[in-house]
Design a protein around this motif. Structure first.
Motif, short mmCIF file in Angstrom:
data_model
loop_
_atom_site.label_atom_id
_atom_site.label_comp_id
_atom_site.label_asym_id
_atom_site.label_seq_id
_atom_site.Cartn_x
_atom_site.Cartn_y
_atom_site.Cartn_z
N LYS A 1 0.83 -1.20 0.00
CA LYS A 1 0.00 0.00 0.00
C LYS A 1 0.86 1.25 0.00
N ARG A 2 1.89 1.23 0.75
CA ARG A 2 2.78 2.38 0.81
C ARG A 2 3.49 2.60 -0.51
N GLN B 1 1.78 6.24 -7.27
CA GLN B 1 0.56 6.69 -7.97
C GLN B 1 0.67 8.14 -8.46
N PRO B 2 1.08 9.14 -7.67
CA PRO B 2 1.20 10.51 -8.20
C PRO B 2 2.19 10.60 -9.37
N PHE B 3 3.26 9.85 -9.28
CA PHE B 3 4.25 9.87 -10.34
C PHE B 3 3.68 9.30 -11.64
N ASP B 4 2.95 8.19 -11.52
CA ASP B 4 2.35 7.58 -12.72
C ASP B 4 1.35 8.55 -13.37
N ARG C 1 14.43 5.15 -5.16
CA ARG C 1 15.15 5.08 -3.89
C ARG C 1 14.19 4.98 -2.72
N GLU C 2 13.10 5.72 -2.81
CA GLU C 2 12.13 5.67 -1.72
C GLU C 2 11.49 4.29 -1.60
N GLU D 1 13.13 -1.76 4.69
CA GLU D 1 12.47 -1.69 5.98
C GLU D 1 11.48 -2.83 6.14
N THR D 2 10.78 -3.10 5.04
CA THR D 2 9.82 -4.22 5.10
C THR D 2 10.55 -5.53 5.33
#
Length: 808
Positions: free
Chosen positions: A151-152, A158-161, A231-232, A239-240
């Motif tokens: 989800k993250r 999504q905004p980038f797409d 990178r994000e 982290e996951t």
């Protein structure tokens, strides 16, 4: 000086009076359970066994055949001391230092229990843990974490797409060699455009240049934004992954600690290192989650316990008799595997214990000579006893290409070593190793002799009774026991003593029982059986003696046993051939003339003289000066030789014969050839004791029989050896019948009286012997040689200046 009388026949052999024994056969004799004649040694050995003080290791010193090893074993078995605190020892893998396996010291019997529990834990890791980590509860938590992560990711991308579609751009995967990379390209009619396609559309007029320029301006901007988004996302995935790994590790650790709880609770109280090992094992399993093992490698192989020593009976001290005390047998070893490329590194599972560890808390019995014959074994034993630390496979003793690549943790050692050896080994160690006396403070000295008395004969009877009972031999009558005692006296050949080397007596007894058995199943072993056994034993080993006597009889070796000869005497010598010692005569000759060379030892000149013989020869010169009591220098050249002797010669027992031979050559008085002599001399003319007196007398008797007995001859022996005589019955019989004689003398003068029949002479107050006596003639001849040597005026003048020349 009167000629000494021969010894009486009863002085030539001790006879054991069987009528003094209180039994008829050994059936009536209680078997001797103790140890005959070794009270002092056993007391010392008991002290060494019972004393708990440090460095009280024991050296059992005695000749082979005195029962040293059997007595040690039996005494240790009889005493069976309480063990005290016994421990099992085990090695486990050290996950922080893989080349240094960790030592576990556990209560007796706990080593195997710990190994069983650890192997159960390893089975849990191998079989149950993977199933539990994929169970429903953990899988649900894993899916929740992954769903949140997805989800993250969607929120990030999504905004980038959306911005990318609004700008008329899209992302495609392009292959760059072996890798695929994401690229941003224009989107036309819903399809991505490559460079070639875009150029074609421009050429066809379907795309204008402004549109193309707009795309080319926006692509780098979105590429930068894509890099930031990637990178994000990558950071999010890391982290996951950590969260998922933490989930698995936490779950695994919880499961492992629950599974390992019986191990910790059951053993950590007695050995805290168990808890450390289990914690390291759990850490290793957790750290290995998600890491693929190489093909054919079991990641749980190191989750084990190698019990190198387990106490079988904690109620008594261990007793280990090591018959092959090699370095590996004493210390243990680390076995290594082999591949075509060379040795494979071992690990804690390849460690095996040696006899030192098996004897920990108890006793280790070793034969000293066997130990010294093993390279490096003595040095390592001493170091282990000194440090009280057992280091298995020390690095400095390893051959480079066989070197153990691990160094196990040292084992604390408390062991009492009992070394069994003879006097030669004891003195060699005492002189060569300064640690020996410090570490082996208890000396148990085993007697090789016991008193020649009725009690000693009873001990012989008890030993024979025990052997007959244990080995089911025929009973021995008391005459047989008396014969065995006489043979024991013959073996030791010392006044008032019998041998305590019961192994030799036991061998005679067994063969005597064999001979008795051939007469019939119910036959008793009698004196004749023992005497026949002694004769058979000698006959089996006396080939060299028979050949020598044959050469004497055939005159290959010239020995005179009749008449008188000047400057020739029969000396006596012995040769050791295995268990048999036999004597033989040796013809000694001397020549003398004026000169200045002194007494020449031909044996020494030919490098055939040993050190003791050379010393005796030098004493000969001192004695000659003492006897002649000359007021002038001895001016002669004399030579002495053992005729037909082509090997080395040692010992001083012929020095008495050499003195008689030299005086015969000096005086010209012949010596009897039917008489032989043995005995060492001192510088005052005393005849001193020698060894092998019985064999020497018998050797000359046999030669005289071969050449014909004169009826008047015999052997001269030192008086100090008279009590040692245990001659063969046939020699004693010849002496009783007057066909052979044995004279015991104290001085050279007495021996000369027997050899010559002349008056030897006693010096007056001025040191002069009566005229006409043997030593008076010797003085005159010596003076004559001196005067003859002064033939030149210069020599005469030098002698006058020194006060040595006679008055004119």
């Amino acid at each position: 000086m009167p000629t000494p009388d021969p010894l009486a026949p009863e002085a030539l052999r001790w006879r054991c009076d069987a009528t003094e024994l209180e039994f008829e056969t050994t059936v009536e004799v209680p078997p001797m359970i103790g140890f005959a004649g070794q009270d002092a040694a056993i007391e010392a050995l008991r002290f060494g066994i019972e004393c708990d003080a440090p460095e009280q290791n024991v050296f059992v010193r005695g000749l082979t055949g005195t029962g040293r090893m059997s007595i040690v074993r039996r005494l240790l078995d009889e005493m069976r001391l309480d063990c005290g605190t016994a421990h099992d020892f085990a090695y486990v893998h050290d996950f922080k230092a893989p080349d240094r396996p960790s030592l576990l010291r556990l209560p007796a019997g706990h080593g195997r229990l710990l190994r069983r529990e650890v192997r159960r834990l390893a089975q849990f890791v191998r079989e149950d843990l993977p199933k539990l980590l994929t169970g429903e509860a953990i899988e649900s938590r894993r899916q929740t974490i992954e769903a949140a992560s997805a989800k993250r990711v969607q929120e990030i991308t999504q905004p980038f797409d959306a911005a990318l579609r609004e700008a008329g751009l899209t992302m495609v995967q392009q292959n760059q060699g072996q890798t695929a990379q994401t690229a941003i390209v224009p989107l036309f009619d819903g399809k991505p455009l490559g460079s070639a396609e875009m150029n074609a559309l421009v050429a066809e007029g379907k795309l204008d240049d402004a549109r193309v320029e707009e795309w080319r301006t926006k692509v780098p901007e979105f590429a930068k934004r894509l890099s930031d988004v990637s990178r994000e996302i990558q950071h999010l995935r890391v982290e996951t992954g950590r969260e998922l790994l933490g989930l698995m590790e936490g779950a695994a650790r919880e499961l492992l600690e629950e599974a390992a709880a019986p191990v910790v609770q059951g053993f950590a109280a007695a050995e805290p290192a168990v808890e450390t090992f289990v914690a390291s094992l759990v850490d290793d399993v957790v750290e290995g989650l998600g890491v693929a093992s190489p093909a054919g490698v079991d990641p749980t192989a190191l989750y084990d316990v190698n019990v190198v020593h387990s106490v079988e009976d904690a109620s008594h001290t261990p007793v280990v008799v090591e018959t092959t005390p090699s370095l590996i047998k004493l210390l243990g070893s680390v076995e290594t595997g082999w591949t075509p490329q060379g040795p494979v590194r071992g690990d804690f599972r390849n460690i095996s214990a040696g006899s030192l560890l098996r004897a920990n808390g108890g006793y280790l019995v070793l034969e000293a000579r066997d130990l010294l014959n093993e390279p490096g074994a003595w040095r390592v034993l001493v170091r282990t006893l000194r440090t009280k630390q057992l280091e298995i496979v020390p690095q400095e003793l390893s051959v480079p290409y066989l070197r153990a690549t691990i160094k196990p943790e040292p084992i604390p050692l408390r062991v009492r070593v009992i070394l069994v050896g003879d006097a030669g080994v004891f003195h060699m160690l005492d002189q060569a190793d300064p640690d020996f006396g410090h570490l082996f403070k208890v000396l148990a000295d085993f007697e090789s002799e016991i008193p020649r008395a009725l009690d000693g004969v009873r001990q012989y009877a008890g030993v024979v009774a025990r052997i007959a009972e244990e080995e089911r031999l025929a009973p021995f009558d008391r005459d047989a026991i008396a014969a065995l005692a006489e043979h024991g006296a013959r073996i030791v050949a010392r006044k008032g003593k019998m041998t305590a080397r019961f192994a030799r007596i036991a061998d005679i007894a067994r063969e005597a029982a064999y001979l008795a058995g051939k007469r019939g199943a119910d036959a008793l072993v009698g004196r004749s059986d023992v005497e026949d056994t002694v004769h058979r034993t000698k006959a089996r080993a006396n080939l060299a003696s028979r050949r020598f006597q044959a050469m004497i009889a055939g005159r290959t070796i010239v020995i005179e046993t009749t008449g008188r000869v000047v400057g020739q005497v029969n000396g006596l010598a012995v040769i050791q051939a295995g268990m048999l010692t036999y004597g033989f005569p040796a013809r000694i000759t001397a020549t003398i003339a004026p000169g200045h060379a002194g007494i020449i030892d031909i044996e020494a000149g030919a490098s055939l003289s040993g050190r003791i013989h050379t010393k005796g020869f030098h004493i000969l010169g001192g004695l000659l000066r003492h006897i002649l009591r000359s007021d002038h220098a001895l001016a002669f050249s004399a030579s002495l030789a053992f005729e037909q002797s082509y090997g080395g010669i040692d010992g001083d027992s012929a020095s008495g014969a050499e003195m008689c031979c030299l005086l015969s050559a000096l005086t010209g008085i012949p010596l009897r050839q039917d008489v032989a002599i043995t005995g060492a001399i001192d510088q005052h003319g005393r005849i001193q004791a020698i060894g092998g007196v019985n064999e020497k007398i018998e050797g000359f008797y046999d030669a005289a029989v071969e050449l014909g007995l004169s009826g008047e001859g015999g052997v001269i022996v030192p008086s100090s050896n008279a009590g040692d005589l245990m001659l063969r019955p046939d020699v004693v019989e010849a002496c009783a019948e007057g066909r052979f004689h044995v004279w015991a003398v104290d001085t050279v003068q007495e021996a000369l009286a027997v050899f010559t029949g002349c008056e030897v002479g006693v010096p007056d107050g001025d040191g002069r012997y009566p005229e006409g006596t043997l030593l008076g003639i010797a003085q005159e001849r010596a003076r004559h040689f001196w005067e003859t040597s002064l033939t030149s005026p210069a020599a005469y003048a030098r002698a006058r200046e020194g006060g040595d020349a006679p008055e004119a």
